[in-house]
Design an enzyme around this catalytic site. Structure first.
Site, PDB file in Angstrom:
ATOM      1  N   CYS A 126      57.683 -32.789  62.130  1.00 19.46           N
ATOM      2  CA  CYS A 126      58.896 -33.305  61.502  1.00 19.46           C
ATOM      3  C   CYS A 126      58.526 -34.167  60.295  1.00 19.46           C
ATOM      4  O   CYS A 126      58.109 -35.321  60.453  1.00 19.46           O
ATOM      5  CB  CYS A 126      59.702 -34.109  62.524  1.00 19.46           C
ATOM      6  SG  CYS A 126      61.108 -34.937  61.788  1.00 19.46           S
ATOM      7  N   CYS A 151      60.525 -37.394  59.942  1.00 21.45           N
ATOM      8  CA  CYS A 151      60.182 -38.451  60.907  1.00 21.45           C
ATOM      9  C   CYS A 151      58.832 -39.096  60.560  1.00 21.45           C
ATOM     10  O   CYS A 151      58.674 -40.301  60.676  1.00 21.45           O
ATOM     11  CB  CYS A 151      60.079 -37.902  62.324  1.00 21.45           C
ATOM     12  SG  CYS A 151      61.318 -36.693  62.752  1.00 21.45           S
ATOM     13  N   ASP A 152      57.843 -38.286  60.161  1.00 20.27           N
ATOM     14  CA  ASP A 152      56.466 -38.788  60.070  1.00 20.27           C
ATOM     15  C   ASP A 152      55.897 -38.862  58.655  1.00 20.27           C
ATOM     16  O   ASP A 152      54.803 -39.393  58.462  1.00 20.27           O
ATOM     17  CB  ASP A 152      55.527 -37.899  60.913  1.00 20.27           C
ATOM     18  CG  ASP A 152      55.948 -37.865  62.370  1.00 20.27           C
ATOM     19  OD1 ASP A 152      56.584 -38.836  62.817  1.00 20.27           O
ATOM     20  OD2 ASP A 152      55.649 -36.878  63.060  1.00 20.27           O
TER      21      ASP A 152
END
Ligand SMILES: Cc1cc2nc3c(=O)[nH]c(=O)nc-3n(C[C@H](O)[C@H](O)[C@H](O)COP(=O)(O)OP(=O)(O)OC[C@H]3O[C@@H](n4cnc5c(N)ncnc54)[C@H](O)[C@@H]3O)c2cc1C
Length: 303
Positions: free
Chosen positions: A134, A137-138
């Site tokens: 992701c 997200c990261d």
């Protein structure tokens, strides 16, 4: 075990929250369960949605939050729970969740899809330590670093574009000689200065010590990188119903635009069902259509 509901909605993404809005309007007695208050929706994984009618461009997290707030404002009953198994008993359904059990006359199953693993050496070992699925997200952890994105579809190209705003260098490794992604997005990727594409190449191994240091390609090339984002497609989250409904070979629940499945009273909506176009707008349409099917089914059972 709770009293018999008219409807149980499994999953609160685009399809589930739209179903909840329509179910409230139809006066159905229902509950929607989602693992994480809808923030597990794939919509939350993208920073820029620019093809949802009414919004020139909207952050994915903001959009799903709006969907959630809309359903909540109507008083839709929603719980945080993970649906683990749905069984049919006579004409109703028993729904087992991590924290509770429910009974319902009908089910709209709309648990979406999740990322597929690449299956190369080092992937599991470095998962969370340089290997991610992701970008939104990261991506933050790779500021001014070099990352590799593996894949050639819309998700891979979207991820690469997102990462190009954070990272020093983004290298897309794609196993074919052209992209499957939308032409517009691909052109944007090609025009972005700090991105490059390696076509017709496949990863053989991800290597490092505590974190990722490089990848080895099957043709023997070694590419240094601090992170690897894998975007090679998705699998349907149909596990909780696979014993009571027909699926295709990939596990997608077989259902048409009316969302009717092979099991009477069970409707499949959104990315989890067989369909040509998996998008937010088609998932929302499924949410609405499935409630229409539910009300017709309940009426047919009463008469
Ligand atoms: C990176 C990325 C970018 C995308 N970009 C776009 C875009 O720009 N435009 C567009 O139209 N589409 C885009 N999509 C596709 C879009 O997000 C999906 O088509 C859409 O979210 C499908 O809706 P859904 O309701 O079927 O699934 P989801 O929205 O994924 O919702 C499924 C819900 O079910 C819940 N759930 C899962 N398992 C369980 C369980 N066992 N018990 C309870 N709850 C469960 C999850 O927490 C989640 O909230 C993108 C997808 C990705 C991955």
């Amino acid at each position: 075990m709770n009293d018999m509901l008219d409807l149980f909605i499994a999953g609160g993404g685009a399809a589930g929250l739209t179903a909840a809005v329509y179910a409230m309007r139809s006066g159905l007695d229902f509950i929607l369960a989602d693992i994480s208050s809808s923030m597990g929706s794939q919509i939350a994984l993208t920073d820029e949605v620019d093809n949802y009618t009414g919004f020139d461009s909207v952050n994915g997290f903001e959009l799903i939050k709006k969907f959630y707030e809309h359903a909540k404002s109507l008083g839709a009953p929603m719980v945080n729970d993970e649906v683990s198994l749905i069984e049919k008993e006579n004409k109703s359904f028993n729904i087992k969740c991590a924290n509770n059990e429910y009974r319902a006359k009908t089910v709209i199953y709309c648990a979406g899809a999740t990322h597929r693993e690449l299956g190369v050496k080092g992937e599991k070992e470095f998962s969370g330590h340089g290997v991610g699925y992701c970008a939104v997200c990261d991506g933050f952890f790779y500021r001014n670093k070099t990352v590799i994105v593996v894949g050639g579809g819309n998700t891979a190209v979207t991820d690469a574009l997102y990462l190009s705003k954070i990272c020093k260098r983004v290298i897309v490794v794609h196993r074919r000689d052209k992209f499957r992604a939308d032409k517009g997005r691909v052109q944007k990727l090609i025009n972005t200065e700090n991105t490059e594409v390696i076509y017709s190449a496949e990863l053989d191994e991800i290597i490092g010590d505590k974190t990722v240091k490089a990848v080895l390609l099957k043709d023997g090339r070694k590419i240094d990188a601090d992170g690897v984002f894998i975007a090679v497609g998705v699998s349907p989250r149909s596990g909780a119903v696979k014993n009571i409904v027909k699926t295709d070979e990939a596990g997608y629940i077989i259902a048409g635009e009316d969302c009717q499945t092979s099991t009477a009273g069970l409707f499949a909506a959104g990315d989890v069902r067989t369909k040509a176009l998996r998008q937010i707008i088609t998932a929302c349409a499924d949410g609405a259509n499935s409630v229409c099917g539910v009300t017709a089914y309940l009426e047919s059972q009463d008469s």
